[in-house]
Design a protein around this motif. Structure first.
Motif, PDB file in Angstrom:
ATOM      1  N   VAL A 113      32.968  65.540  -2.381  1.00 43.03           N
ATOM      2  CA  VAL A 113      32.080  64.435  -2.783  1.00 43.03           C
ATOM      3  C   VAL A 113      31.904  63.497  -1.597  1.00 43.03           C
ATOM      4  CG1 VAL A 113      31.862  62.402  -4.269  1.00 43.03           C
ATOM      5  CG2 VAL A 113      32.642  64.588  -5.223  1.00 43.03           C
ATOM      6  N   THR A 114      30.666  63.340  -1.132  1.00 41.81           N
ATOM      7  CA  THR A 114      30.385  62.470   0.004  1.00 41.81           C
ATOM      8  C   THR A 114      29.901  61.093  -0.433  1.00 41.81           C
ATOM      9  OG1 THR A 114      28.162  63.412   0.172  1.00 41.81           O
ATOM     10  CG2 THR A 114      29.882  64.403   1.529  1.00 41.81           C
ATOM     11  N   LEU A 115      29.389  60.972  -1.636  1.00 45.02           N
ATOM     12  CA  LEU A 115      28.957  59.684  -2.195  1.00 45.02           C
ATOM     13  C   LEU A 115      29.268  59.672  -3.682  1.00 45.02           C
ATOM     14  CD1 LEU A 115      25.381  59.409  -0.628  1.00 45.02           C
ATOM     15  CD2 LEU A 115      27.262  57.898  -0.084  1.00 45.02           C
ATOM     16  N   CYS A 116      29.646  58.517  -4.193  1.00 46.75           N
ATOM     17  CA  CYS A 116      29.854  58.371  -5.636  1.00 46.75           C
ATOM     18  C   CYS A 116      29.501  56.941  -6.002  1.00 46.75           C
ATOM     19  CB  CYS A 116      31.297  58.687  -6.018  1.00 46.75           C
ATOM     20  SG  CYS A 116      31.631  58.568  -7.804  1.00 46.75           S
ATOM     21  N   TYR A 117      28.553  56.767  -6.921  1.00 44.30           N
ATOM     22  CA  TYR A 117      28.126  55.416  -7.264  1.00 44.30           C
ATOM     23  C   TYR A 117      27.517  55.385  -8.662  1.00 44.30           C
ATOM     24  CZ  TYR A 117      24.149  57.663  -4.899  1.00 44.30           C
ATOM     25  OH  TYR A 117      23.206  58.564  -4.467  1.00 44.30           O
ATOM     26  N   GLN A 118      27.489  54.190  -9.224  1.00 46.82           N
ATOM     27  CA  GLN A 118      26.887  53.943 -10.532  1.00 46.82           C
ATOM     28  C   GLN A 118      25.515  53.329 -10.341  1.00 46.82           C
ATOM     29  OE1 GLN A 118      28.975  51.074 -12.902  1.00 46.82           O
ATOM     30  NE2 GLN A 118      27.675  51.323 -14.701  1.00 46.82           N
ATOM     31  N   ARG A 119      24.545  53.825 -11.105  1.00 47.84           N
ATOM     32  CA  ARG A 119      23.195  53.262 -11.149  1.00 47.84           C
ATOM     33  C   ARG A 119      22.762  53.175 -12.606  1.00 47.84           C
ATOM     34  NH1 ARG A 119      20.936  53.029  -6.042  1.00 47.84           N
ATOM     35  NH2 ARG A 119      21.972  54.296  -4.441  1.00 47.84           N
ATOM     36  N   PRO A 120      21.799  52.332 -12.936  1.00 49.39           N
ATOM     37  CA  PRO A 120      21.442  52.164 -14.345  1.00 49.39           C
ATOM     38  C   PRO A 120      20.677  53.366 -14.885  1.00 49.39           C
ATOM     39  CG  PRO A 120      19.941  50.917 -12.954  1.00 49.39           C
ATOM     40  CD  PRO A 120      21.010  51.446 -12.040  1.00 49.39           C
ATOM     41  N   PRO A 121      20.926  53.751 -16.132  1.00 47.20           N
ATOM     42  CA  PRO A 121      20.084  54.782 -16.759  1.00 47.20           C
ATOM     43  C   PRO A 121      18.707  54.205 -17.063  1.00 47.20           C
ATOM     44  CG  PRO A 121      21.611  53.891 -18.360  1.00 47.20           C
ATOM     45  CD  PRO A 121      21.972  53.260 -17.044  1.00 47.20           C
ATOM     46  N   ARG A 122      17.715  55.075 -17.150  1.00 49.86           N
ATOM     47  CA  ARG A 122      16.353  54.673 -17.516  1.00 49.86           C
ATOM     48  C   ARG A 122      15.838  55.617 -18.606  1.00 49.86           C
ATOM     49  NH1 ARG A 122      16.818  49.777 -15.338  1.00 49.86           N
ATOM     50  NH2 ARG A 122      16.452  49.648 -13.086  1.00 49.86           N
ATOM     51  N   PRO A 123      16.422  55.502 -19.826  1.00 48.91           N
ATOM     52  CA  PRO A 123      15.991  56.423 -20.881  1.00 48.91           C
ATOM     53  C   PRO A 123      14.536  56.137 -21.268  1.00 48.91           C
ATOM     54  CG  PRO A 123      17.453  54.712 -21.745  1.00 48.91           C
ATOM     55  CD  PRO A 123      17.437  54.546 -20.267  1.00 48.91           C
ATOM     56  N   PRO A 124      13.818  57.144 -21.752  1.00 56.17           N
ATOM     57  CA  PRO A 124      14.298  58.522 -21.986  1.00 56.17           C
ATOM     58  C   PRO A 124      14.186  59.434 -20.764  1.00 56.17           C
ATOM     59  CG  PRO A 124      12.079  58.313 -22.799  1.00 56.17           C
ATOM     60  CD  PRO A 124      12.447  56.941 -22.273  1.00 56.17           C
ATOM     61  N   VAL A 125      13.506  58.983 -19.720  1.00 52.49           N
ATOM     62  CA  VAL A 125      13.242  59.893 -18.601  1.00 52.49           C
ATOM     63  C   VAL A 125      14.489  60.168 -17.784  1.00 52.49           C
ATOM     64  CG1 VAL A 125      12.529  58.015 -17.033  1.00 52.49           C
ATOM     65  CG2 VAL A 125      11.698  60.359 -16.673  1.00 52.49           C
ATOM     66  N   TRP A 126      15.449  59.196 -17.747  1.00 54.00           N
ATOM     67  CA  TRP A 126      16.643  59.374 -16.909  1.00 54.00           C
ATOM     68  C   TRP A 126      17.836  58.762 -17.629  1.00 54.00           C
ATOM     69  CZ3 TRP A 126      17.723  62.484 -13.121  1.00 54.00           C
ATOM     70  CH2 TRP A 126      18.883  62.282 -12.369  1.00 54.00           C
ATOM     71  N   PRO A 127      18.666  59.568 -18.303  1.00 58.91           N
ATOM     72  CA  PRO A 127      19.783  59.027 -19.087  1.00 58.91           C
ATOM     73  C   PRO A 127      21.088  58.879 -18.319  1.00 58.91           C
ATOM     74  CG  PRO A 127      19.567  61.363 -19.521  1.00 58.91           C
ATOM     75  CD  PRO A 127      18.466  61.011 -18.538  1.00 58.91           C
ATOM     76  N   TYR A 128      21.128  59.187 -17.020  1.00 59.16           N
ATOM     77  CA  TYR A 128      22.387  59.322 -16.282  1.00 59.16           C
ATOM     78  C   TYR A 128      22.742  58.026 -15.543  1.00 59.16           C
ATOM     79  CZ  TYR A 128      20.892  64.076 -17.154  1.00 59.16           C
ATOM     80  OH  TYR A 128      20.442  65.213 -17.766  1.00 59.16           O
TER      81      TYR A 128
END
Length: 327
Positions: A257-272
């Protein structure tokens, strides 16, 4: 070009801790029993053949300036045209096609949030497509380089960016080296002369930026795909908020793993909401690393996706100069 064992060892070793001294290439060369001029020649060849993009600073997001990750869902027959529009924006530093419905992913890094917003507005106006904006919430592991040879060395940790004392010289210095240090005997003197500063001032400010964690690493920025790491995967998960810190801590320790970070989900198109970058030599190797992450963190049943890069349209460092034209 295939680098020799000496060349590979040099760019591998000096992905971080590049010397902040008057004649850095003299010190760098000692690690490979090379004199100063031969060492400078190695780095010039590595840059000429695009095995490294620069020797310089990797800056922690949203410390000096602002940044965001963004994506577009582009009809396949428009992808190259839209990618060209995105890449022409001077604050876009990375622009990739990835295997997903959201198929064009790009990083915007500039002076402030207003500059980032202006870039997004122009892309939407020129493409007629809505931009999915995913600003950083929490960085758990930043790109500190990783061993190009096996076995992988123990991962490095950047200091937290909590002791930074801003100085008006910092942005000028970072702007002057955004395309990399000059590959000459006295690179910091060349930068100092360009800015009408003293060499000691330039070195001292860079030392402070590194110590404060604003510059997460100072050294070679390698082109992983040119060095055999062609399976670039963005692995993403939808992790419950109460678990995300614990899961991210496990992911961040993994050597792939070279990067690990939290970003906001944008449901329904992006739930992650949790992202990991995995660089591997083959897809099977990347999938094996992601399977191991799921096993270690017990996330195998959680909603997730793997987005492999298909094409790189643009890759460069953050822009601090405020110039109007892209490279």
């Amino acid at each position: 070009m295939t680098p020799s064992s000496v060349e590979l060892a040099l760019i591998d070793r000096w992905q971080h801790d590049f010397p902040l001294v008057e004649k850095p290439f003299e010190i760098v060369g000692r690690s490979a029993a090379l004199d100063e001029q031969a060492t400078i020649g190695v780095f010039r060849r590595m840059r000429e053949y695009d095995l490294i993009s620069r020797v310089g600073a990797v800056v922690r997001p949203n410390t000096v300036g602002a940044s965001t990750l963004a994506a577009l869902q582009v009809p396949p027959d428009r992808l190259e045209r839209v990618a060209g529009i995105v890449s022409r924006e001077p604050l876009v530093t990375h622009n990739y096609e990835r295997e997903h419905g959201l198929n064009l992913w790009f990083v915007i890094a500039g002076g402030d949030a207003q500059a980032i917003g202006g870039t997004i507005d122009r892309i939407e106006a020129q493409t007629g497509l809505p931009v999915v904006d995913l600003p950083m919430v929490q960085a758990y592991h930043l790109g500190l380089g990783f061993s190009l040879r096996e076995p992988r060395a123990q991962k490095r940790r950047a200091p937290a960016a909590g002791n930074y004392r801003p100085d008006p010289r910092d942005r000028r210095i970072l702007a002057a080296i955004e395309n990399g240090l000059p590959l000459v005997e006295h690179p910091y003197l060349a930068v100092a002369d360009q800015l009408a500063l003293g060499q000691d001032e330039v070195i001292a400010r860079l030392e402070h930026l590194v110590a404060a964690g604003v510059v997460t690493r100072f050294g070679c920025v390698v082109r992983h795909d040119k060095l055999g790491f062609r399976s670039n995967a963005m692995a993403v998960w939808n992790i419950p908020d109460g678990m995300i810190d614990d899961v991210a801590a496990i992911f961040a320790r993994h050597p792939s793993v070279t990067l690990c970070y939290q970003r906001p989900p944008r449901p329904p198109v992006w739930p992650y909401n949790l992202f990991c970058m995995v660089h591997a030599r083959a897809r099977e190797e990347a999938h094996a690393a992601i399977d191991e992450l799921n096993l270690l963190a017990e996330t195998g049943l959680m909603q997730q996706a793997v987005l492999f890069s298909k094409r790189c349209f643009k890759q460069r460092g953050a822009v601090f100069s405020g110039r109007k034209e892209a490279n």
